[in-house]
Scaffold this active site. Structure first.
Site, mmCIF file in Angstrom:
data_model
loop_
_atom_site.group_PDB
_atom_site.id
_atom_site.type_symbol
_atom_site.label_atom_id
_atom_site.label_comp_id
_atom_site.label_asym_id
_atom_site.label_seq_id
_atom_site.Cartn_x
_atom_site.Cartn_y
_atom_site.Cartn_z
ATOM 1 C CD1 TRP A 103 -2.004 -2.199 2.006
ATOM 2 C CD2 TRP A 103 -2.858 -1.477 0.073
ATOM 3 N NE1 TRP A 103 -2.954 -3.101 1.592
ATOM 4 C CE2 TRP A 103 -3.492 -2.688 0.422
ATOM 5 C CE3 TRP A 103 -3.235 -0.837 -1.107
ATOM 6 C CZ2 TRP A 103 -4.480 -3.279 -0.376
ATOM 7 C CZ3 TRP A 103 -4.220 -1.416 -1.904
ATOM 8 C CH2 TRP A 103 -4.834 -2.614 -1.532
ATOM 9 C CG ASP A 170 -3.162 3.889 4.294
ATOM 10 O OD1 ASP A 170 -4.217 3.671 4.919
ATOM 11 O OD2 ASP A 170 -2.834 3.235 3.277
ATOM 12 C CE LYS A 194 -8.186 -3.667 3.968
ATOM 13 N NZ LYS A 194 -7.558 -2.513 3.394
HETATM 14 C C1 PLP Z 1 -6.848 -2.055 2.036
HETATM 15 C C2 PLP Z 1 -5.870 -0.984 2.167
HETATM 16 C C3 PLP Z 1 -5.779 0.067 1.241
HETATM 17 C C4 PLP Z 1 -6.637 0.143 0.009
HETATM 18 O O1 PLP Z 1 -7.912 0.498 0.343
HETATM 19 P P1 PLP Z 1 -9.048 0.695 -0.769
HETATM 20 O O2 PLP Z 1 -10.155 1.256 0.062
HETATM 21 O O3 PLP Z 1 -9.338 -0.646 -1.348
HETATM 22 O O4 PLP Z 1 -8.555 1.649 -1.786
HETATM 23 C C5 PLP Z 1 -4.850 1.056 1.473
HETATM 24 N N1 PLP Z 1 -4.038 1.020 2.539
HETATM 25 C C6 PLP Z 1 -4.082 0.030 3.455
HETATM 26 C C7 PLP Z 1 -3.147 0.040 4.620
HETATM 27 C C8 PLP Z 1 -4.992 -1.007 3.286
HETATM 28 O O5 PLP Z 1 -5.046 -2.001 4.184
#
Ligand code: PLP
Length: 356
Positions: A103, A170, A194
């Protein structure tokens, strides 16, 4: 019907109580004899949902004044480019990124479209099984970006660095799982699916005064200020995703908030890591001091035992345990809503495999 033990990495398990309320709202929301997904997002009942969701975020994360809380679309993946377009100066823009996995790498690729990206720490040399430490961050950057929890590799930042400029993170896969000091962050984003709700909305918490300083012309929909000025309702918001996120946050608050869940998350992770370390058949993937409390990655030392382990897991109703294709092995995602009983079931299977 007994529910499966859902170790899915995302979209992930949500509290059963939340699913019940959400399914009721699909048929009859607010006892108005209309569905949540067939009423105007400008109607008072939905405006109240949005407001409540925002307030719950504020309360649960103790967000100080001066920050805006947004529910956007496009996933965390769109934030990979919204962050640089909103924060990197148009001329000689400069950022620093920590490359801790898939990511982070995707975020870096997007940032490079808008300016200079300094990779200040990088764990790709060991397939991202650790968090780089002891790196230095240049003073003259517009912002620093890191990924608090690396969903795929099972590592987590335990101590955030001191940053000479703006701190962006993030937090997609560990938001609301542990206490954070919001004062240390200028912008946080997280895809809902998540730990907060269903897929379809992205939470962004941004300090207002950092915006509007790039000298860049930002397309309307990509400008955080657009969404701030319209309370996340510039265009039709993802009403269902926001509603279910609100219910999940309410569930968290009712049980005791982030402080409560952090203790449980620590206990759950400790139980499973202890078994991985004790059981001679298994081995953890991530560096011990960087182990994630959300995504636990491990392998069977003897891959010939995988079929047997998989069958045992299936028999006991375990779902979503397969590791990401870039890592292999297994990944137990043990997000907020996963009950301790599911961990116990998994541990028992690991013990059974050892003893048979
Ligand atoms: C799943 C995830 C993403 C991507 O998320 P989307 O909503 O599918 O774009 C980005 N960063 C992390 C740390 C993730 O676990």
């Amino acid at each position: 019907m007994t529910k499966k033990h859902n170790f899915s990495a995302g979209p992930c398990i949500l509290p059963q109580d939340v699913l019940k309320k959400a399914s009721k709202a699909i048929i009859n929301f607010n006892n108005d004899n209309l569905s949540l997904i067939e009423i105007s997002h400008r109607s008072q009942p939905f405006v109240n949902v949005m407001k409540k969701a925002r307030n719950l975020v504020k309360e649960l994360l103790e967000v100080p004044s001066g920050y805006s809380i947004l529910f956007l679309q496009g996933g965390a993946s769109l934030e990979f480019l919204m962050v640089p377009i909103n924060l990197m100066k148009e001329n000689e823009g400069k950022s620093a990124y920590l490359n801790t996995g898939t990511w982070a790498k995707k975020a870096i690729i997007e940032a490079r479209n808008f300016g200079e990206v300094n990779i200040v720490g990088d764990s790709s040399d060991k397939n991202y099984n650790y968090i780089p430490k002891g790196y230095s961050i240049p003073e003259d950057i517009d912002y620093f970006h890191c990924t608090s929890n690396n969903t795929i590799f099972g590592t987590q930042i335990k101590h955030f660095p001191k940053v000479p400029s703006l701190m962006v993170c993030d937090m997609s896969s560990d938001i609301f799982s542990r206490k954070i000091d919001m004062n240390k962050f200028d912008l946080i984003y997280a895809g809902a699916q998540k730990n907060m709700g269903p897929a379809g909305t992205t939470l962004v918490i941004v300090k207002d005064k950092i915006l509007g300083k790039t000298g860049r012309k930002i397309p309307t929909m990509l400008d955080y200020q657009t969404h701030i000025s319209k309370d996340s309702m510039f265009n039709t918001p993802p009403v269902f995703a926001v509603y279910v996120s609100m219910l999940t946050l309410q569930w968290l608050k009712d049980h005791g908030g982030v402080e409560w869940i952090e203790k449980i998350n620590e206990r759950k992770a400790k139980m499973l890591y202890s078994e991985i370390d004790r059981n001679p058949l298994f081995e953890g993937i991530a560096n011990k001091e960087d182990r994630s409390n959300m995504n636990i990655t491990f392998v069977l030392k003897d891959s010939n035992l995988e079929d047997k382990f998989d069958v045992l897991c299936e028999e006991e109703g375990i779902s979503g345990l397969k590791g990401h294709r870039s890592v292999g092995g297994y990944r137990a995602s043990i997000y907020n809503a996963l009950p301790i009983e599911s961990i116990e079931v998994l541990i028992n299977i690991m013990k059974n495999l050892e003893n048979n």
